[in-house]
Scaffold this active site. Structure first.
Site, PDB file in Angstrom:
ATOM      1  N   HIS A  21      -1.486  77.145  65.197  1.00 19.18           N
ATOM      2  CA  HIS A  21      -0.365  76.301  65.639  1.00 19.18           C
ATOM      3  C   HIS A  21      -0.486  76.049  67.153  1.00 19.18           C
ATOM      4  CE1 HIS A  21       3.691  74.699  65.841  1.00 19.18           C
ATOM      5  NE2 HIS A  21       3.825  74.839  64.546  1.00 19.18           N
ATOM      6  N   GLU A  63      -2.738  71.050  65.098  1.00 14.25           N
ATOM      7  CA  GLU A  63      -2.789  72.312  64.360  1.00 14.25           C
ATOM      8  C   GLU A  63      -3.787  72.249  63.192  1.00 14.25           C
ATOM      9  OE1 GLU A  63       1.230  72.902  63.088  1.00 14.25           O
ATOM     10  OE2 GLU A  63       2.027  72.012  64.919  1.00 14.25           O
TER      11      GLU A  63
HETATM   12  O1  TA6 Z   1       3.715  72.636  62.490  1.00 15.05           O
HETATM   13  C1  TA6 Z   1       4.875  71.856  62.532  1.00 15.05           C
HETATM   14  C2  TA6 Z   1       6.037  72.704  62.061  1.00 15.05           C
HETATM   15  O2  TA6 Z   1       5.860  73.099  60.729  1.00 15.05           O
HETATM   16  C3  TA6 Z   1       7.313  71.901  62.256  1.00 15.05           C
HETATM   17  O3  TA6 Z   1       7.864  71.496  61.015  1.00 15.05           O
HETATM   18  C4  TA6 Z   1       8.222  72.857  63.030  1.00 15.05           C
HETATM   19  O4  TA6 Z   1       8.947  73.666  62.147  1.00 15.05           O
HETATM   20  C5  TA6 Z   1       7.184  73.640  63.828  1.00 15.05           C
HETATM   21  O5  TA6 Z   1       6.166  73.900  62.870  1.00 15.05           O
HETATM   22  C6  TA6 Z   1       7.681  74.872  64.521  1.00 15.05           C
HETATM   23  O6  TA6 Z   1       8.007  75.846  63.586  1.00 15.05           O
HETATM   24  P1  TA6 Z   1       8.577  77.258  64.141  1.00 15.05           P
HETATM   25  O7  TA6 Z   1       8.798  78.110  62.918  1.00 15.05           O
HETATM   26  O8  TA6 Z   1       7.540  77.830  65.072  1.00 15.05           O
HETATM   27  O9  TA6 Z   1       9.842  76.919  64.899  1.00 15.05           O
END
Ligand code: TA6
Length: 304
Positions: free
Chosen positions: A166, A272
């Site tokens: 991420h 990501e």
């Molecule tokens: O990768 C994108 C995502 O899945 C978004 O939908 C948003 O939820 C982001 O990740 C951040 O997620 P988190 O659980 O770190 O707040």
């Protein structure tokens, strides 16, 4: 000192100035500093919210959180007791070893094995190893997922999981473009209706921007990406990570996140790489390796 173990974090220092910091909590990279041929002075390449919580009480808002064994809200029966994005980014990893320490690079290995707390919510045998390698202008992150099952105790011997890096790239969100994603199938998670979120779309743009709230899951993507903006950029190459998510919450969603600094959404794009459409599989005794390699782009690359 190429590798330092400090209070709950590991610091890698490359002989030519690049550096990396990774928390044992979540094995979360929180800083990667590297220079380029044009500007040899190492500078920060990742976004870390100034409101990020770094005490281990919640996942880190920024850097490179590891998503495993599920991406987003869990859908696999074995993941039903897990939080969004799984447990890997919220557990305390162990420093295992220095893998390499020379002029070519500095590399360390962190590991995570089932604890009673993990087993209480995820009852599968596994072993995770995370190998981080810092070169002068490059960072490699490789997640090794081993299915340590040796018996047929489970309904199916294969370990089925999703995995994703991420990565919060420090970039001017108003100017950044990600390519090549044209003609790639994707799913728009910002759509209001569930049926629209599950609708397969095809990217028409030569370069994808994040000028508006963006949360797109690209499936069977090129596994090599240019993330560019005027005067800078990163190249991302991946192995075994067939999908890629592009995310920026922009003001509405971003301002509702307690650990997102004010206007932080203007300073990053999440690119990501992962295996998140369907499930990767590791047979008993086998290891799956997903890798991303981030390189500082040395020359001006703009998508026209
Ligand atoms: O990768 C994108 C995502 O899945 C978004 O939908 C948003 O939820 C982001 O990740 C951040 O997620 P988190 O659980 O770190 O707040």
């Amino acid at each position: 000192m190429p590798v330092q173990l400090l209070d709950g974090r590991v610091v890698l220092s490359h002989p030519k100035g690049a550096s990396l910091e990774v928390l044992l909590f979540g094995a979360t990279v929180t800083s990667w500093k590297a220079g380029s041929h044009r500007d040899p002075q190492p500078s920060e390449r990742l976004f870390l919210s100034s409101k990020a919580v770094l005490d281990g009480s919640k996942p880190v808002r920024g850097g490179i959180p590891i998503v495993f064994p599920c991406f987003g809200p869990p859908v696999h029966p074995e993941h039903s007791r897990l939080p969004q994005h799984g447990f890997a980014r919220s557990e305390l990893w162990k420093f295992d070893s220095v893998v390499m320490d020379n002029d070519a690079g500095v590399s360390v290995r962190l590991t995570l094995e089932p604890t009673p707390e993990i087993a209480a919510k995820y009852n599968r045998p596994f072993h995770l190893a995370y190998v981080l390698t810092l070169a002068e202008h490059q960072l490699s992150a490789a997640l090794h997922v081993t299915n340590t099952s040796t018996s047929a105790d489970f309904p199916t011997d294969n370990l089925e999981f999703q995995a994703l890096f991420h990565t919060y790239i420090l970039a001017p969100a108003g100017q950044v473009l990600i390519s090549p994603l044209q003609n790639v199938r994707y799913y728009d998670k910002t759509a209001a209706a569930e049926e629209d979120r599950n609708l397969a779309r095809v990217e028409s743009r030569l370069g994808v921007d994040v000028l508006k709230f963006t949360d797109s899951v690209y499936e069977d993507a090129p596994q090599k990406y240019d993330v560019t903006w005027p005067g800078g950029g990163l190249e991302i190459k991946t192995n075994a990570l067939k999908d890629v998510v592009i995310w920026n919450p922009q003001r509405d969603a971003g301002s509702r996140m307690a650990d997102m600094e004010h206007a932080g959404w203007e300073r990053f794009v999440c690119v990501e790489p992962g295996y998140v459409r369907g499930f990767a599989k590791a047979e008993p005794g086998k290891t799956w390796i997903g890798q991303q390699v981030l390189s500082v782009i040395q020359e001006e690359r703009r998508i026209t």
